[in-house]
Design a protein around this motif. Structure first.
Motif, short mmCIF file in Angstrom:
data_model
loop_
_atom_site.label_atom_id
_atom_site.label_comp_id
_atom_site.label_asym_id
_atom_site.label_seq_id
_atom_site.Cartn_x
_atom_site.Cartn_y
_atom_site.Cartn_z
N PRO A 273 10.72 2.49 -10.88
CA PRO A 273 10.67 2.99 -13.00
C PRO A 273 10.54 4.65 -12.46
N LYS A 274 10.92 5.65 -13.02
CA LYS A 274 10.46 6.83 -12.72
C LYS A 274 9.22 7.45 -13.73
N TYR A 275 8.72 6.34 -14.41
CA TYR A 275 7.71 6.62 -15.34
C TYR A 275 6.86 5.95 -14.19
N LEU A 276 6.76 5.24 -12.94
CA LEU A 276 5.53 4.35 -12.90
C LEU A 276 5.79 5.17 -11.78
N THR A 277 4.18 5.26 -10.40
CA THR A 277 3.96 5.86 -9.79
C THR A 277 3.68 4.90 -8.17
N TRP A 278 3.66 5.19 -6.79
CA TRP A 278 3.06 3.81 -6.48
C TRP A 278 2.03 4.18 -6.04
N LYS A 279 0.90 3.54 -6.15
CA LYS A 279 -0.72 3.52 -5.84
C LYS A 279 -0.80 3.08 -4.47
N ILE A 280 -1.43 4.36 -3.56
CA ILE A 280 -2.08 4.38 -2.32
C ILE A 280 -2.95 3.97 -2.24
N VAL A 281 -3.67 2.47 -1.13
CA VAL A 281 -5.05 2.22 -0.80
C VAL A 281 -4.84 2.43 1.12
N CYS A 282 -5.62 2.39 1.09
CA CYS A 282 -5.37 2.60 2.91
C CYS A 282 -7.15 1.21 3.33
N GLY A 283 -6.49 0.50 3.89
CA GLY A 283 -7.31 -0.49 4.35
C GLY A 283 -8.24 0.28 5.91
N SER A 284 -8.74 -0.90 6.84
CA SER A 284 -9.36 -0.75 8.06
C SER A 284 -8.34 -0.40 8.52
N TRP A 285 -7.41 -1.38 8.90
CA TRP A 285 -6.23 -1.13 9.68
C TRP A 285 -4.90 -0.66 9.09
N ASP A 286 -4.49 -1.60 7.54
CA ASP A 286 -2.67 -1.90 7.27
C ASP A 286 -3.18 -1.65 6.23
N SER A 287 -2.52 -1.00 5.15
CA SER A 287 -2.82 -0.29 3.92
C SER A 287 -1.58 -1.55 2.77
N VAL A 288 -1.81 -1.14 1.40
CA VAL A 288 -1.13 -1.44 0.81
C VAL A 288 -0.68 -0.42 -0.39
N VAL A 289 0.73 -1.21 -1.09
CA VAL A 289 0.93 0.39 -2.21
C VAL A 289 1.72 -0.66 -2.88
N PHE A 290 1.54 -0.52 -4.53
CA PHE A 290 1.99 -0.89 -5.54
C PHE A 290 2.35 -0.30 -6.55
N PRO A 291 3.79 -0.21 -7.60
CA PRO A 291 4.22 0.37 -8.13
C PRO A 291 2.85 0.07 -9.70
N ILE A 292 1.82 1.09 -10.35
CA ILE A 292 1.72 1.56 -11.40
C ILE A 292 1.85 2.80 -12.00
N ALA A 293 1.22 1.99 -14.01
CA ALA A 293 1.64 3.13 -14.99
C ALA A 293 -0.16 3.37 -15.20
N ASP A 294 -1.00 3.53 -14.40
CA ASP A 294 -2.49 3.46 -14.80
C ASP A 294 -2.42 4.33 -15.44
N THR A 295 -2.12 5.27 -15.60
CA THR A 295 -1.98 6.88 -16.46
C THR A 295 -1.10 6.63 -17.67
N ASN A 296 -1.78 6.71 -18.77
CA ASN A 296 -0.75 6.88 -19.76
C ASN A 296 -0.12 8.05 -19.92
N THR A 297 1.49 8.12 -19.66
CA THR A 297 2.42 9.00 -19.60
C THR A 297 1.89 10.65 -20.47
N LEU A 298 1.69 9.82 -21.52
CA LEU A 298 0.92 11.48 -22.38
C LEU A 298 -0.49 11.80 -21.88
N ILE A 299 -1.04 11.53 -21.48
CA ILE A 299 -2.01 11.81 -20.82
C ILE A 299 -1.47 12.37 -19.08
#
Length: 486
Positions: A273-299
């Motif tokens: 959904p447009k109101y979510l965004t991918w959170k990007i986290v790089c590890g030593s080799w692989d990386s992970v991504v997951f959708p998050i709305a950790d910042t209130n859209t009002l902010i």
């Protein structure tokens, strides 16, 4: 928001760009991930903490409450809790446990509690750790694991970034704000990786004089160099691990590169959904991504509103400021408030303005010092919306007071209205297409990002009113509003 009863979407990206699904249990909503060579640690929305191995398998819940951030080094990890304490597990002096070099279970670092030190941010390198306090001081422990695996450690300070790099982590601090190439730019983020780092920088493009985001890379002993191909991508976040870097674009794409500044490609990910965004986290080799709305859209709306300067009628320290927001926060007219603010340092002013617009209270001591100069006044709403009473016999209009800047920041219709007509302070506007109950629900959403339908029975006409709100008022968050009323 409660933990979801559905499985959360999470993807692992290998250094070759292959995308794998991460199997998370139902009912856990992850908001932060630390990913390294030996561990993967996740923080859930309710503050619970989960530990995995480096393959993101073998999940176990660990005995830490109110977690808010996790970082992982080569053989250790740290968890920061909401009360400012830090737990560590792993091997080495990087644990911060004195002469203890091994912790098989997460152990609270006693020094901060015993000395009444509150930590607000943490970082982990290969075998060293950094801790930022609420007063702006920082502590370090551990040592470089190997010169060939020297990671940088960064905290965003008053005007610069602090970088620990070398034989001891306290050596070689580097102030990027003093570099000639960044004199007219703002450093948004620094992401250290294997003998390199990425810098996300905001500033005007010399070609068209437009505000843009730029990505720079720097080798271990070199100077920052522009990664020119990324300028067109409008990158808003970066992260760097040992052998892979990820970039998030404003339109929601995730870009991956084996190592800057090599070629990059768009990672094929599911549509979210447009109101979510991918959170990007790089590890030593692989990386992970997951959708998050950790910042209130009002902010998010307020950040864009602050940066654009739209409807701003004052200026302080070359920043455009809205007098209505200053009055809301300080209880004083905008010009009076700016005169008071000018008696404080630039650091005080910037922190105070970030609090005014974004509710950022990172440095509470600075805010308290500024607050002493103001007598706060809650009665600062400067506009009234008129709606008709639901009673057909009573045609009297009901006035609902609001903050002009809130409705301007949140609704395209209100922005257009204030741009096209000269609205005087406290002048009312008739919006009788919604009844008072529906308008109250709508206005509360503009302030809180939540649609509250708490009555045992909500009249059908109220629901019908709310159906027209997202499109008619040109909400920035149409999907969020519609999803909640349904």
């Amino acid at each position: 928001m409660n933990q979801s009863s559905e499985k959360q979407l999470m993807k692992k990206i290998s250094t070759t760009g292959t995308v794998y699904s991460v199997d998370l249990p139902k009912g856990i909503r992850i908001i932060d991930v630390g990913f390294g060579n030996s561990y993967c640690v996740m923080i859930a929305q309710d503050g619970s903490v989960y530990e995995f191995n480096s393959q993101i398998k073998g999940m176990k819940k660990i005995n830490i409450k109110n977690g808010m951030k996790a970082v992982v080094g080569h053989v250790h990890y740290l968890v920061l809790t909401r009360d400012g304490m830090v737990y560590s597990k792993g091997d080495g002096l990087c644990l911060g446990l004195g002469e203890t070099s091994t912790a098989t279970t997460p152990t609270m670092i006693p020094y901060f509690q015993e000395n009444n030190v509150k930590i607000v941010d943490i970082k982990a390198g290969v075998s060293h750790s950094y801790f930022l306090t609420e007063d702006g001081d920082y502590y370090a422990c551990g040592q470089i694991f190997s010169k060939s695996y020297s990671y940088g450690i960064f905290f965003k300070g008053e005007k610069d970034q602090v970088w620990g790099h070398g034989e001891q982590v306290v050596n070689r601090k580097k102030n990027y704000s003093t570099l000639e190439i960044f004199k007219d730019k703002k450093i948004v983020k620094v992401a250290p990786g294997y003998q390199k780092l990425l810098l996300l920088v905001k500033g005007k493009d010399a070609k068209d004089n437009k505000e843009k985001n730029f990505v720079y890379f720097e080798t271990r002993n070199g100077e920052p160099t522009l990664w020119p191909q990324l300028t067109k991508e409008n990158v808003i976040d970066v992260d760097f691990g040992c052998h892979q870097c990820l970039m998030l674009t404003k339109d929601g794409r995730v870009l991956a590169s084996g190592s800057a500044p090599k070629n990059y490609k768009t990672v094929r990910l599911p549509t979210i959904p447009k109101y979510l965004t991918w959170k990007i986290v790089c590890g030593s080799w692989d990386s992970v991504v997951f959708p998050i709305a950790d910042t209130n859209t009002l902010i998010l709306d307020m950040k864009e509103f602050q940066d654009s300067g739209l409807f701003a009628d004052l200026e302080i320290l070359d920043q455009k400021v809205h007098s209505s927001i200053l009055k809301w926060r300080t209880g004083k007219e905008g010009t009076d408030a700016t005169e008071i603010l000018k008696t404080f340092s630039e650091k005080h002013i910037n922190q105070f303005l970030d609090w005014c617009y974004l509710c950022d209270a990172t440095n509470i001591k600075l805010l308290q010092e500024v607050a002493k100069a103001f007598d706060f006044d809650e009665d600062s709403k400067d506009f009234e919306i008129l709606v008709k009473d639901d009673d057909e016999i009573n045609e009297e209009l009901i006035a609902i007071p609001v903050h002009k800047w809130v409705i301007q920041a949140r609704s395209g219709l209100f922005r257009e209205m204030f741009q096209n007509i000269n609205e005087e302070k406290n002048q009312v506007k008739d919006f009788s297409e919604l009844g008072p109950d529906s308008m109250e629900i709508f206005i509360k959403f503009l302030y809180t990002n939540t649609v509250e339908l708490t009555a045992d029975h909500v009249p059908e006409f109220v629901l019908q009113d709310l159906e027209i709100v997202p499109e008619y008022y040109k909400l920035n968050e149409k999907e969020i509003f519609s999803e909640q009323i349904h």
